[in-house]
Design a protein around this motif. Sequence first.
Motif, PDB file in Angstrom:
ATOM      1  N   PRO A  24      43.893  39.207  40.630  1.00  0.00           N
ATOM      2  CA  PRO A  24      42.531  39.068  41.190  1.00  0.00           C
ATOM      3  C   PRO A  24      41.774  37.872  40.623  1.00  0.00           C
ATOM      4  O   PRO A  24      41.953  37.488  39.466  1.00  0.00           O
ATOM      5  CB  PRO A  24      41.853  40.375  40.776  1.00  0.00           C
ATOM      6  CG  PRO A  24      42.961  41.338  40.525  1.00  0.00           C
ATOM      7  CD  PRO A  24      44.125  40.515  40.028  1.00  0.00           C
ATOM      8  N   ASP A  25      40.913  37.305  41.462  1.00  0.00           N
ATOM      9  CA  ASP A  25      40.101  36.148  41.063  1.00  0.00           C
ATOM     10  C   ASP A  25      38.921  36.553  40.185  1.00  0.00           C
ATOM     11  O   ASP A  25      38.298  35.692  39.565  1.00  0.00           O
ATOM     12  CB  ASP A  25      39.573  35.415  42.302  1.00  0.00           C
ATOM     13  CG  ASP A  25      40.686  34.716  43.068  1.00  0.00           C
ATOM     14  OD1 ASP A  25      41.710  34.359  42.457  1.00  0.00           O
ATOM     15  OD2 ASP A  25      40.521  34.533  44.288  1.00  0.00           O
ATOM     16  N   THR A  26      38.587  37.828  40.166  1.00  0.00           N
ATOM     17  CA  THR A  26      37.453  38.310  39.369  1.00  0.00           C
ATOM     18  C   THR A  26      37.869  39.558  38.598  1.00  0.00           C
ATOM     19  O   THR A  26      38.890  40.180  38.887  1.00  0.00           O
ATOM     20  CB  THR A  26      36.245  38.664  40.252  1.00  0.00           C
ATOM     21  OG1 THR A  26      36.627  39.703  41.154  1.00  0.00           O
ATOM     22  CG2 THR A  26      35.752  37.455  41.033  1.00  0.00           C
ATOM     23  N   TYR A  27      37.059  39.913  37.603  1.00  0.00           N
ATOM     24  CA  TYR A  27      37.269  41.144  36.851  1.00  0.00           C
ATOM     25  C   TYR A  27      35.930  41.850  36.688  1.00  0.00           C
ATOM     26  O   TYR A  27      34.864  41.232  36.798  1.00  0.00           O
ATOM     27  CB  TYR A  27      37.896  40.877  35.476  1.00  0.00           C
ATOM     28  CG  TYR A  27      36.971  40.128  34.541  1.00  0.00           C
ATOM     29  CD1 TYR A  27      36.037  40.808  33.761  1.00  0.00           C
ATOM     30  CD2 TYR A  27      37.004  38.741  34.473  1.00  0.00           C
ATOM     31  CE1 TYR A  27      35.171  40.116  32.915  1.00  0.00           C
ATOM     32  CE2 TYR A  27      36.149  38.044  33.641  1.00  0.00           C
ATOM     33  CZ  TYR A  27      35.237  38.739  32.864  1.00  0.00           C
ATOM     34  OH  TYR A  27      34.372  38.053  32.045  1.00  0.00           O
ATOM     35  N   GLU A  28      35.989  43.134  36.422  1.00  0.00           N
ATOM     36  CA  GLU A  28      34.796  43.902  36.093  1.00  0.00           C
ATOM     37  C   GLU A  28      35.180  45.013  35.127  1.00  0.00           C
ATOM     38  O   GLU A  28      36.200  45.678  35.302  1.00  0.00           O
ATOM     39  CB  GLU A  28      34.139  44.506  37.326  1.00  0.00           C
ATOM     40  CG  GLU A  28      32.853  45.231  36.973  1.00  0.00           C
ATOM     41  CD  GLU A  28      31.953  45.552  38.147  1.00  0.00           C
ATOM     42  OE1 GLU A  28      30.957  46.257  37.911  1.00  0.00           O
ATOM     43  OE2 GLU A  28      32.237  45.106  39.265  1.00  0.00           O
ATOM     44  N   VAL A  29      34.373  45.166  34.098  1.00  0.00           N
ATOM     45  CA  VAL A  29      34.531  46.219  33.102  1.00  0.00           C
ATOM     46  C   VAL A  29      33.222  46.981  33.074  1.00  0.00           C
ATOM     47  O   VAL A  29      32.147  46.375  33.070  1.00  0.00           O
ATOM     48  CB  VAL A  29      34.830  45.639  31.702  1.00  0.00           C
ATOM     49  CG1 VAL A  29      34.936  46.736  30.655  1.00  0.00           C
ATOM     50  CG2 VAL A  29      36.082  44.781  31.728  1.00  0.00           C
ATOM     51  N   SER A  30      33.302  48.313  33.037  1.00  0.00           N
ATOM     52  CA  SER A  30      32.086  49.118  33.053  1.00  0.00           C
ATOM     53  C   SER A  30      32.307  50.407  32.266  1.00  0.00           C
ATOM     54  O   SER A  30      33.363  51.023  32.381  1.00  0.00           O
ATOM     55  CB  SER A  30      31.698  49.446  34.494  1.00  0.00           C
ATOM     56  OG  SER A  30      30.513  50.179  34.534  1.00  0.00           O
ATOM     57  N   ARG A  31      31.298  50.789  31.472  1.00  0.00           N
ATOM     58  CA  ARG A  31      31.324  52.047  30.742  1.00  0.00           C
ATOM     59  C   ARG A  31      29.924  52.650  30.793  1.00  0.00           C
ATOM     60  O   ARG A  31      28.924  51.931  30.825  1.00  0.00           O
ATOM     61  CB  ARG A  31      31.732  51.853  29.286  1.00  0.00           C
ATOM     62  CG  ARG A  31      33.152  51.365  29.077  1.00  0.00           C
ATOM     63  CD  ARG A  31      34.170  52.410  29.487  1.00  0.00           C
ATOM     64  NE  ARG A  31      35.515  52.085  29.086  1.00  0.00           N
ATOM     65  CZ  ARG A  31      36.353  51.304  29.753  1.00  0.00           C
ATOM     66  NH1 ARG A  31      35.970  50.725  30.878  1.00  0.00           N
ATOM     67  NH2 ARG A  31      37.571  51.090  29.306  1.00  0.00           N
ATOM     68  N   LEU A 147      46.976  34.989  33.856  1.00  0.00           N
ATOM     69  CA  LEU A 147      48.240  35.092  33.134  1.00  0.00           C
ATOM     70  C   LEU A 147      48.122  36.137  32.016  1.00  0.00           C
ATOM     71  O   LEU A 147      49.012  36.971  31.845  1.00  0.00           O
ATOM     72  CB  LEU A 147      48.634  33.727  32.569  1.00  0.00           C
ATOM     73  CG  LEU A 147      49.991  33.616  31.881  1.00  0.00           C
ATOM     74  CD1 LEU A 147      51.115  34.002  32.841  1.00  0.00           C
ATOM     75  CD2 LEU A 147      50.192  32.200  31.364  1.00  0.00           C
ATOM     76  N   MET A 148      47.023  36.112  31.290  1.00  0.00           N
ATOM     77  CA  MET A 148      46.807  37.113  30.233  1.00  0.00           C
ATOM     78  C   MET A 148      46.754  38.524  30.820  1.00  0.00           C
ATOM     79  O   MET A 148      47.233  39.475  30.208  1.00  0.00           O
ATOM     80  CB  MET A 148      45.510  36.814  29.470  1.00  0.00           C
ATOM     81  CG  MET A 148      45.609  35.647  28.523  1.00  0.00           C
ATOM     82  SD  MET A 148      44.059  35.208  27.683  1.00  0.00           S
ATOM     83  CE  MET A 148      43.325  36.756  27.282  1.00  0.00           C
ATOM     84  N   MET A 154      41.449  42.998  31.158  1.00  0.00           N
ATOM     85  CA  MET A 154      40.141  42.788  30.551  1.00  0.00           C
ATOM     86  C   MET A 154      39.533  44.147  30.180  1.00  0.00           C
ATOM     87  O   MET A 154      38.892  44.285  29.144  1.00  0.00           O
ATOM     88  CB  MET A 154      39.222  42.023  31.505  1.00  0.00           C
ATOM     89  CG  MET A 154      37.887  41.659  30.890  1.00  0.00           C
ATOM     90  SD  MET A 154      37.998  40.545  29.481  1.00  0.00           S
ATOM     91  CE  MET A 154      38.156  38.992  30.316  1.00  0.00           C
ATOM     92  N   ASP A 155      39.763  45.146  31.033  1.00  0.00           N
ATOM     93  CA  ASP A 155      39.257  46.480  30.754  1.00  0.00           C
ATOM     94  C   ASP A 155      39.814  47.008  29.431  1.00  0.00           C
ATOM     95  O   ASP A 155      39.083  47.576  28.630  1.00  0.00           O
ATOM     96  CB  ASP A 155      39.602  47.434  31.899  1.00  0.00           C
ATOM     97  CG  ASP A 155      38.873  48.743  31.776  1.00  0.00           C
ATOM     98  OD1 ASP A 155      37.705  48.800  32.193  1.00  0.00           O
ATOM     99  OD2 ASP A 155      39.458  49.708  31.243  1.00  0.00           O
ATOM    100  N   ALA A 156      41.100  46.806  29.191  1.00  0.00           N
ATOM    101  CA  ALA A 156      41.715  47.257  27.944  1.00  0.00           C
ATOM    102  C   ALA A 156      41.181  46.473  26.744  1.00  0.00           C
ATOM    103  O   ALA A 156      41.017  47.025  25.658  1.00  0.00           O
ATOM    104  CB  ALA A 156      43.235  47.133  28.030  1.00  0.00           C
TER     105      ALA A 156
END
Length: 177
Positions: A24-31, A147-148, A154-156
Amino acid sequence: MLKKILIALIVAVAGLMAYAATRPDTYEVSRSIELAAPPARVHALVNDFHHFPQWSPWQKLDPAMQTSFDGPDAGVGAKYAWQGNKDVGKGSMAIIESIPGRKVGMDLEFIEPFASKARTDIDIEPTASGSKVTWSMRGDNNFISKLMSVFVSMDAMIGKDFEESLANLKRISESAN
């Protein structure tokens, strides 16, 4: 034999790169967390960067971290910058949106160990027992990030830090009761 190993290695690396490009071109993390504290109290803690070290998990990763504040003490225009060891790197945050008792939106910029920008929001919803706080971060994935993400999301990477931050925010906001 060596030629076959080299060709297999090149094919494997090319396959990994091609797969990373499809990420994906974007990421989102939410808690989120429920707090037994009124929205106004929670907003006051997250709207003023001077309180950030109290609930940030990154502060304890480098107690010698250098921090600075700029602009107003709180609200839109307030800025916070840090520079620390390899665990915390270097970067800055600026409050770009502040709705009393409801939301604080920030632009986040990492400079080291690698450059990236993100938008973070802390949304506060009133509940019968206090507040529900949701901390989210979203940004763009460049090729290196893609790649990462093949190996760790990113969530992890960030999710556990958000959970620790929100637990600290809960402790601090509820202790003022």
